[in-house]
Each structure stands twice: as C-alpha cells, then as structure tokens.
Scaffold this motif. Structure first.
Motif, short mmCIF file in Angstrom:
data_model
loop_
_atom_site.label_atom_id
_atom_site.label_comp_id
_atom_site.label_asym_id
_atom_site.label_seq_id
_atom_site.Cartn_x
_atom_site.Cartn_y
_atom_site.Cartn_z
N ASP A 32 0.82 -1.21 0.00
CA ASP A 32 0.00 0.00 0.00
C ASP A 32 0.86 1.27 0.00
N VAL A 75 0.88 4.39 -3.08
CA VAL A 75 0.40 5.76 -2.85
C VAL A 75 0.68 6.71 -4.03
N MET A 109 -7.17 10.91 -7.49
CA MET A 109 -7.62 9.85 -6.58
C MET A 109 -9.11 9.61 -6.78
N SER A 110 -9.49 8.39 -6.99
CA SER A 110 -10.89 8.10 -7.25
C SER A 110 -11.66 8.12 -5.93
N PHE A 159 -1.84 6.27 -6.78
CA PHE A 159 -3.18 6.86 -6.55
C PHE A 159 -3.26 8.22 -7.24
N ARG A 180 -2.25 -1.17 -10.37
CA ARG A 180 -1.49 -0.53 -9.31
C ARG A 180 -0.74 -1.52 -8.44
N ARG A 214 2.48 12.67 1.41
CA ARG A 214 1.56 12.55 0.28
C ARG A 214 1.80 13.64 -0.75
N ASP A 237 -11.03 5.13 -3.76
CA ASP A 237 -9.74 5.20 -3.07
C ASP A 237 -9.85 6.12 -1.86
N VAL A 256 4.90 12.85 -2.85
CA VAL A 256 4.77 11.84 -3.89
C VAL A 256 3.70 12.20 -4.92
#
Lengths: 267, 417
Positions: A110, A114, B1-2, A117, A126, B324, B5, B327
């Motif tokens: 996971d 990231v 992001m869906s 995503f 993914r 987050r 998700d 990335v």
C-alpha cells in the motif's frame, strides 16, 4: 565537471534562496549553478547549514527559489503552479529520506501504491506495479508487512520502491543512510548504484560521509550557499555487492571493488 | 484519486483511531437521535390533539361570548356574558337560522357535592340541555340523560361524570341515588339518572369529574338569579347539518344573534372545531419546533466535536500530508481526503443516530410517562432531514480542518516533528 550537453536532466542557474529575518536578508543559496546529465549519480556534500538541503528541496519541487532558474527535463519549473509541481513530483521525481517517511500502519504494498493513486493509474495494475517495484528492491517476501514489523534497512527499501514505482527521471535521496548501521548502509548504497545503472535513473544524494559519497560518479560540494567544488569520481567505490533474489532477503557477499571496511558512524 | 480510493483511505484512517472516532461521533449520534425522537413525540402529540378534537364531534360550531362595546369602552372577549339560553332556543327554532341540526348550551359553575359518607367534594357543574350527548358525542354507560321535558320543567335530576360516580358510589349503581349539590349556602338534592362514559383527560381538560344538570334547573335552583336578558350561558354548541355547510351555518347564526342582541358589531365568537383544531395543532407545532430546535443545538455541538477531532487529526498527520504531497498529491487531493473523512464520520454517526432515534420513538410510543400515555409517530421526512443535516454538518465542520491540511506547504509538513 558540468558540461553543457543536450541531455541535461537538471539545469540550475544562479539559484538563490533568501530569507528575510527582520531587516536582514539571509541567503540559504547564493547563486548556485549546476547541470546534471541523465544517468549521473551525484553526491552533494556539505556541512549542516551549507544550503545542500535547500538545494535538494528546490530541485525536488518542494520549495521555490527566490531567484535564478531551474529546468527539469528541459521544462522550466520555477514558474509552475502548485498543482503542476505536484504532477512533476509525481511523474518525474522520487524521494528517499533519512527517516524513511513511510506512512504509519500501512502495508508495504500500500505504501508503494500511494504515488500511483495520485498519478491516476488504473486500479487494476497498481498493485501489480507496486509488487514488482518491491521485488526489485529485494522485498518480495515483505510485501504485506507494516513499517513497525520491518527493520530500518527494510523500511528504507520500501521507500526506494515507492520512489521508483512511477519510473521517475530523478531520484532524490536526502542522507538515505543517515539512520542505518554500516552493513545496511552498504546494502542501500548498492541498491542505489544498481538502480542507477540498471534502470538509468539519475540520482542526487545528499551525504556528509566521504565514503558514502565515493559511491557516486560525481561529487558536488556546497558551502555557504555556493558550489565550492565539483569533481568526477575517478576511483568509484562499489558498495558491497548484493545478491538480490526476488523472494528472499538480501544476501551480502564481499565485493572485489570494495576499498576496505566502511566506516560509517550514525549521524 | 478516485472516490473509492478516498473512501478506503478515510476508512483506514478512521479505524486506526476507533475510540476517538466513536467519541467524535457520539455528539452527532445523540443529536440526530434526539431530533428524530423529539419530532416523533411532537407529531404524536399533534395526532392526540387532533384525535381529541375530532372525538368531540365534527361539524360542531361553538359560540362563546365575544367582546362587547358600550360607548367607547371596549371589553375583552368573553369578559361579559352576552349569550343566553334564549339565544340557543332561538337558534334551534326552525326557520330562524339555517343549516342547524342540533343545539345545546353549556354553563359551567363551581359547586360542592356532599358525599354520603361525610365531607364535601369540589367540582364543576355543567348546565346543559338534553342535546348534550348528541352534540358532544358522548354516550352514557348507565341510566339515561335528561329529556327535553325534564329541561323544560327544571327537574332536579343529575347525570354524573364517570370519575365522580366512581368517587361517590364506588362500584355500586349510581342511578336512583340522591346527591346533594350546593352553591354557596344553597343546597339542593338531585336525583342521579345516569352516568356518562369516560372520555379521559384531553388537551381540553377532563370532563369525567363534572356533573351535568338541566340548564333551567341550574338557573332556578342553584344560581337563583335571572338577569333581565335571560339565562346566561358560557357557550352554545351548534351542530351544523353537514361539514360542508358549517360556514353557511355560522353566517346564518351570526346574523340571527346580531339581530337579537341589537348590535352591528359581533359581541360573540363563532368557532368551528376546525378552528379549535388549527389553534391546538399550531400550539403543538410550535412545541415540536421548539423541541426540535433544542435537539438541533446538540447537532451543532456534535458538529463542533467533529471539527475539533478533525483539527487534531490534521495536526497529528502533518507528516503524512507532507509525504503525500511529496509523492504527488495536489492540494485538492488532501482537501478531499480530510473532507471525505469528516463526511464519512458524520454519515455513520447520522445512521447510528437515526437508529437510536427510531429505537427511542418505538420504545416510548404507547407507553405511560408521568401519568400520560405518550404517542410517537415516526415520519420518513424527519429521518431523511436528520441524515441530510448530518452530512451537511460533515461538509461544514470538516471543511475548515481539511482546507488547513490542504494549505500546508509540503516542505514544512515534511519537516514537522
């Protein structure tokens, strides 16, 4: 040596980062110019407060310069919007930090998923890509482990897998071995060298350890916000060679190119 | 992001601190539960009022003394007796007022009843006519009501309310027993001829502890005073010939009474049961609105609790936000992540709250609370409203923490210890 060839991935000119503290202006970067060609493995060295981290943050599009220009893959990023910078970080850059910076409680697969995503990768592929990336760094048997269930070296491998999963142009490593003991440091350095050579990813690595820097192909020294030395490594040190198998942990074997025992002390 | 998700990430984040999440929800659960339960109780009491009034007889018009004016002095409505038994008789006379089916009067006075074993009982006597059981749609359980003949002859007869009969004679038959009723120093012995069925306490007062005597008897034997205008009554009840003709009946009666009272401005008030129903249900509506508002405050408090928890969560997860962002998360990805989290908490809290509210409503419906039977009517709109409001609270109170998270600069968030 910076040579102005057409395949520069990073081209930084007269970069400045100034902070106003009261009436005084303090420069963290004071006119840095640097060109990095595709496929290079550059170590950036400097004492703390030299400005090396500021340079990394700007190159990593996490911070903006107050002066000068920065081109990444031939595109000027200094005038990009916040959303565009997010996209650049997602597609072109990968980060490895000293303290791994993994998300708490999340399983390795996971963690590596990231960035996917945010890149809008189809959900179906993914996990496949994440597993592939984890296998490449030798964590095929740690796919479902959480950070608390892994050693420091394993966590840093997860971070590297996460950085590489989007196939970035540049991998930025900020003291990646700073928290690791000498044996694991060698493993991580070997992994970086391997990624650099086999995947062709350009690497910028901050370090203040001379023998860690010796693993790079080029060493840039920064002091007081300026580049004070920039040299190719003539006698490049090979980190302890690793045998990486898809489903097993890393087995270190003595390498012929290793120049003596590494003397890494924790930062 | 869906969205899927986002939901997964939010679910993981919320279950990671399960106790905290539940505590944050608690305010909302209580708030939503209270709103639904109180609205149900409010609706239930509205129903009660409507049922009570309807049971008093539909197409019933009630005429009460209104404001009278003498010169420039204008008195408040009902302050001066203007209605008489003779008015009622005139209304009942065929050809005088149209669309009238039945007429009765009521004059209420406070009296003492001498209990056979000794002692006195204070109650109210209603002076009325033989039409009372029809107009008030109340049957008798024992004996008979007084007849037109007994009213005309001012017979000394009395019909007891059910609880008075119980108090005076227990389980023995009351019919045929003598009862002494006194007003001031005047005491008269009446003969019990019947007992009314119990109506129970209603929003309009309890009639089970009253005694009913002919209006004429009340006037002659008890009050012993006859005003020049006739026998005063506190109200006249008129049953219209049909519900559709109530307005016409009211107009016709109004005209007749103005004529008889020789006034141009009404000194009486004609009200239908519908008016009384409207008035009473508007009171009940106000009541349930107030109850709902108080419950609504707890919803807001619940929302603030959620905002507080979200703010703590954002601060605690600053590093995560930095990672987050590093990335590739955009500001709106972070905003959505925390907003979805807040809304998810509120949705789950709202659903649990709705379940609680429905449970409470079902539990108290039909149960006796403080001597009164409670009724609760659940309606879909109250449940839907509560759920919509809780989602709204999630968005409203989740937005500020989420936007704070989104505004964090990546480099500072990453460095946060």
């Amino acid at each position: 040596m910076t040579s102005a060839t057409g395949n520069a991935v990073i081209r930084v000119r007269d970069l400045e980062k100034a902070y106003d503290i009261g009436d005084e202006t303090v420069y963290a970067l004071h006119g840095v110019s640097l060109e990095v060609r595709r496929g290079e493995f550059v170590a950036i060295m400097g004492a703390s407060g030299s400005g090396k981290s500021t340079l990394m943050n700007i190159i990593g599009c996490l911070d903006r310069p107050t002066g000068g220009s920065y081109e990444l893959d031939g595109v000027d990023v200094s005038s990009m919007s916040d959303d565009e910078l997010s996209e650049v970080r997602n597609h072109k850059l990968g980060f490895v930090f000293q303290n791994y910076n993994l998300l708490p409680r999340m399983r390795a697969v996971d963690q590596v998923m990231v960035p996917l995503f945010y890149s809008g990768d189809p959900a179906a592929t993914r996990q496949e890509r994440a597993i592939e990336s984890l296998r490449r760094v030798g964590l095929g048997d740690r796919l479902w482990h959480r950070p608390t269930e892994m050693s420091g070296g394993q966590q840093q491998r997860v971070a590297i897998a996460r950085a590489l999963v989007t196939n970035p142009s540049v991998l930025l490593a900020d003291e990646p071995t700073g928290n690791l003991d000498s044996r694991v440091t060698e493993e991580i350095l070997a992994l970086l060298q391997e990624s650099n050579e086999q995947l062709g990813v350009t690497i910028l690595m901050i370090t203040h350890e001379a023998d860690v820097a010796e693993c790079a192909t080029r060493i840039v020294q920064i002091d007081d916000g300026k580049v004070i030395a920039d040299r190719q490594v003539t006698d490049r040190r090979r980190a302890h060679h690793q045998v990486i198998t898809a489903d097993h942990d890393v087995v270190p074997v003595p390498a012929d190119a290793a120049s003596g025992q590494p003397t890494v002390s924790p930062a | 992001m869906s969205p899927i998700d986002s939901l997964r990430v939010a679910y993981d984040a919320l279950t990671a601190h399960l106790l905290r999440t539940i505590l944050a929800m608690l305010g909302l659960i209580i708030g939503v539960g209270a709103v639904i339960a109180l609205l149900a109780v409010g609706r239930g009491s509205q129903d009660d009022v409507a049922r009570n009034i309807a049971s008093l007889g539909t197409n019933l018009l009630t005429i009460t003394p209104g404001a009278s004016s003498q010169g420039v002095v204008r008195a408040a409505a009902g302050s001066r007796p203007t209605l008489t038994y003779e008015d009622a008789q005139a209304i009942a006379t065929p050809g005088q007022a149209d669309f009238v089916a039945d007429v009765s009067v009521e004059q209420v006075i406070g009296v003492q009843i001498v209990v056979p074993g000794g002692g006195n009982l204070s109650t109210r006597a209603i002076g009325t006519t033989d039409r009372y059981p029809v107009v008030r749609s109340t049957p008798l359980t024992e004996g008979d009501f007084f007849t037109d003949e007994q009213v005309r002859s001012s017979a000394l007869v009395v019909v007891l309310g059910s609880s008075i009969a119980q108090q005076l004679f227990g389980n023995d038959s009351a019919v045929g027993q003598p009862v002494r009723i006194s007003l001031g120093r005047t005491g008269v012995t009446f003969n019990v001829i019947g007992v009314m069925a119990s109506r129970g306490g209603t929003a309009l007062g309890n009639v089970d502890d009253r005694v009913l005597v002919p209006i004429t008897t009340m006037s002659k034997a008890l009050v012993r005073f006859r005003a020049p205008g006739g026998t005063f009554v506190s109200s006249i009840q008129v049953q219209a010939s049909s519900p559709e003709e109530m307005a016409l009946a009211a107009a016709s009666i109004g005209e007749l009474l103005r004529q008889r009272h020789k006034v141009t401005e009404d000194d009486f008030l004609v009200q239908s049961q519908q008016d009384a129903l409207d008035a009473a249900s508007s009171v009940a509506r106000t009541q349930s609105f107030l109850l709902g508002s108080i419950a609504g405050i707890s919803l807001v408090v619940g929302g603030i609790g959620i905002m507080n928890t979200m703010l703590v969560s954002v601060t605690e997860r600053t590093r995560e936000i930095g990672i987050r962002r590093a990335v590739g998360a955009r500001r709106r990805d972070i905003l959505m992540q925390f907003l979805v989290e807040a809304v998810l908490v509120c949705c789950v809290g709202g659903l649990l709250g709705a379940a609680t509210g429905i449970g409470i409503s079902l539990l108290i419906d039909g149960r006796e609370v403080l001597g009164q039977v409670m009724h609760a009517r659940l309606t879909a709109d109250a449940v839907v409203l509560a759920l919509v409001v809780s989602v709204g609270i999630g968005v409203f109170f989740g937005f500020y923490p989420a936007s704070r998270a989104a505004r964090l600069r990546p480099i500072e968030a990453l460095r946060y210890e």
